[in-house]
Design a protein around this motif. Structure first.
Motif, PDB file in Angstrom:
ATOM      1  N   VAL A 292       0.842  -1.193   0.000  1.00 21.12           N
ATOM      2  CA  VAL A 292       0.000   0.000   0.000  1.00 21.12           C
ATOM      3  C   VAL A 292       0.875   1.240   0.000  1.00 21.12           C
ATOM      4  CG1 VAL A 292      -1.755   1.297   1.265  1.00 21.12           C
ATOM      5  CG2 VAL A 292      -1.849  -1.214   1.196  1.00 21.12           C
ATOM      6  N   VAL A 295      -3.751   5.789   0.647  1.00 18.57           N
ATOM      7  CA  VAL A 295      -5.182   5.528   0.781  1.00 18.57           C
ATOM      8  C   VAL A 295      -5.918   6.862   0.707  1.00 18.57           C
ATOM      9  CG1 VAL A 295      -7.023   4.601   2.238  1.00 18.57           C
ATOM     10  CG2 VAL A 295      -4.773   3.485   2.195  1.00 18.57           C
ATOM     11  N   GLU A 297      -9.654   8.598   0.870  1.00 20.26           N
ATOM     12  CA  GLU A 297     -11.053   8.413   1.248  1.00 20.26           C
ATOM     13  C   GLU A 297     -11.930   9.373   0.447  1.00 20.26           C
ATOM     14  OE1 GLU A 297     -12.370   6.222   3.051  1.00 20.26           O
ATOM     15  OE2 GLU A 297     -10.708   5.335   4.168  1.00 20.26           O
ATOM     16  N   THR A 302     -13.380   4.121  -1.133  1.00 22.64           N
ATOM     17  CA  THR A 302     -11.986   4.271  -0.717  1.00 22.64           C
ATOM     18  C   THR A 302     -11.098   3.826  -1.865  1.00 22.64           C
ATOM     19  OG1 THR A 302     -12.535   3.820   1.598  1.00 22.64           O
ATOM     20  CG2 THR A 302     -10.230   3.554   0.934  1.00 22.64           C
ATOM     21  N   VAL A 304      -7.302   2.893  -3.092  1.00 21.54           N
ATOM     22  CA  VAL A 304      -6.016   2.452  -2.555  1.00 21.54           C
ATOM     23  C   VAL A 304      -5.006   2.379  -3.701  1.00 21.54           C
ATOM     24  CG1 VAL A 304      -4.825   0.694  -1.214  1.00 21.54           C
ATOM     25  CG2 VAL A 304      -7.287   1.080  -0.856  1.00 21.54           C
ATOM     26  N   LEU A 322     -12.620   0.465  -3.377  1.00 27.33           N
ATOM     27  CA  LEU A 322     -13.432  -0.362  -2.491  1.00 27.33           C
ATOM     28  C   LEU A 322     -14.676   0.390  -2.037  1.00 27.33           C
ATOM     29  CD1 LEU A 322     -10.553  -1.598  -0.156  1.00 27.33           C
ATOM     30  CD2 LEU A 322     -11.628  -2.929  -1.988  1.00 27.33           C
ATOM     31  N   ARG A 326     -14.860  -0.719   3.861  1.00 26.70           N
ATOM     32  CA  ARG A 326     -14.178  -2.007   3.739  1.00 26.70           C
ATOM     33  C   ARG A 326     -12.698  -1.933   4.090  1.00 26.70           C
ATOM     34  NH1 ARG A 326     -14.205  -5.964  -0.898  1.00 26.70           N
ATOM     35  NH2 ARG A 326     -13.178  -7.076   0.799  1.00 26.70           N
ATOM     36  N   TRP A 327     -12.105  -0.755   3.998  1.00 23.47           N
ATOM     37  CA  TRP A 327     -10.656  -0.662   4.155  1.00 23.47           C
ATOM     38  C   TRP A 327     -10.150  -1.037   5.553  1.00 23.47           C
ATOM     39  CZ3 TRP A 327      -6.373  -1.422   2.057  1.00 23.47           C
ATOM     40  CH2 TRP A 327      -5.182  -0.940   2.610  1.00 23.47           C
ATOM     41  N   ALA A 331      -6.463  -2.919   6.283  1.00 23.15           N
ATOM     42  CA  ALA A 331      -5.313  -2.088   6.623  1.00 23.15           C
ATOM     43  C   ALA A 331      -4.308  -2.875   7.468  1.00 23.15           C
ATOM     44  CB  ALA A 331      -5.772  -0.846   7.389  1.00 23.15           C
TER      45      ALA A 331
END
Length: 352
Positions: A292, A295, A297, A302, A304, A322, A326-327, A331
């Protein structure tokens, strides 16, 4: 009634090679990046520009034929051309602007009144363009075009001059008006969302060259070329080459994938849309380990950004989208394993 276009124009460093056909009642999008030849194509159809060679035929009537030396002037083509800036006469009122397009002088007053009523311009007839909103100016320009009883409509980026808060309402109004037009309509844009909402079919232009006309659904679900895929909004694309066992090596992501269906001849790239990528628990077919990088938002999702075994720059990265919420459960995974589903892989060639 149909429109057939097959033209070439040499513009020095830029070559325009466009060929497509569209039928009556069909709203066809001409989609491409700025400078790809969309507006020049419309200008050639309208007679404002002359192609070096080729043919343009409208409902069996030849507008241009280099071989037969036919080149009808714009006023004889029965083509309605809506310019980006609407090209209204600033010193004329709404009624006067509309009246310019009326061919039958005896019916001028009746035609102006009918079109003002149809396009919701009643009460505005005495105003000048500077006194109108962007949406009203567009409707006046369209009324002037319809007054000339065109057999085909050419719309050149019709929403580009509007503020963002006006575009949605004007787009809805225009869609309603176009639904009642009996001839073919060409809609030039670089905005894929406008194509998806308004058009039934689309022709992609890439650096002056047209690709095969396709249903709009196909552009978004199964584009066949790299340029069409990019214009459809796909963010994940890698250079690719077929392997001897029928799989595909994604060179930028450094992973071998097993797509569904036969590989196209001339395969050069492979793509996958961000919302089709699936987080998984570990290795397996069509899976790769990622790290990753960032990220983001959004309001409803979301995004990524991830590095792949191929690296963390340019096309080597992947973008996954996503559903909101859900993230948090994902994470902290390092690496984060992702699956690129076989049925969602886009197999692309460079040319149409």
């Amino acid at each position: 009634m149909g429109l057939f276009v097959d033209i070439h124009k040499d513009l020095g460093a830029f070559q325009l090679d466009v060929s497509f056909e569209t039928d009556s009642g069909q709203l066809t999008g001409l989609l491409g990046a700025s400078g790809c030849g969309k507006s020049m194509t419309l200008r050639c159809i309208a007679g404002i520009e002359k192609p070096d060679r080729g043919r343009i035929v409208l409902d069996g009537r030849v507008l241009f034929d280099s071989g037969q030396r036919i080149n009808l002037p714009p006023q004889k083509r029965r083509v309605g051309y809506l310019f980006q800036n609407y090209a209204l006469f600033p010193h004329m009122t709404v009624a006067q602007n509309i009246a310019v397009g009326v061919r039958d002088k005896k019916a001028r007053q009746e035609t102006v009144a009918r079109l003002a009523r149809t396009l919701y311009l009643e009460g505005q007839e005495g105003k000048y363009p500077r006194q109108l909103s962007g949406g009203q100016q567009q409707r006046v320009a369209l009324a002037r075009i319809l007054a000339s009883e065109p057999e085909v409509l050419l719309l050149d980026e019709p929403f580009s001059a509007l503020d963002s808060y006006l575009k949605w309402q004007v787009e809805l109004e225009l869609a309603d008006l176009l639904a009642s037009f009996s001839g073919p309509v060409l809609f030039v844009t670089h905005n894929r969302d406008e194509v998806q909402r308004l058009c039934r079919q689309v022709c992609v232009l890439d650096q002056g060259k047209s690709q095969a006309v396709m249903p709009v659904k196909e552009l978004f679900e199964a584009p066949r070329t790299l340029s069409a895929c990019l214009l459809s909004g796909c963010k994940n694309i890698s250079r690719a080459k077929p392997t001897p066992d029928g799989k595909v090596e994604a060179l930028d992501w450094r992973v071998t994938l097993n797509p569904m269906g036969p590989l196209p001849e001339g395969l050069s790239h492979i793509g996958v849309r961000a919302h089709y990528i699936r987080p998984v628990d570990g290795p397996g077919p069509n899976r790769l380990p990622c790290r990753v990088e960032r990220v983001v938002e959004n309001v409803f999702s979301t995004v990524v950004m991830l590095s792949t075994p191929g690296g963390d720059q340019g096309f080597s990265r992947l973008r996954m989208e996503l559903e909101k919420g859900r993230w948090p459960e994902l994470a902290g995974r390092d690496p984060l394993w992702l699956e690129l589903p076989a049925g969602d892989l886009l197999l692309l060639t460079k040319d149409g």
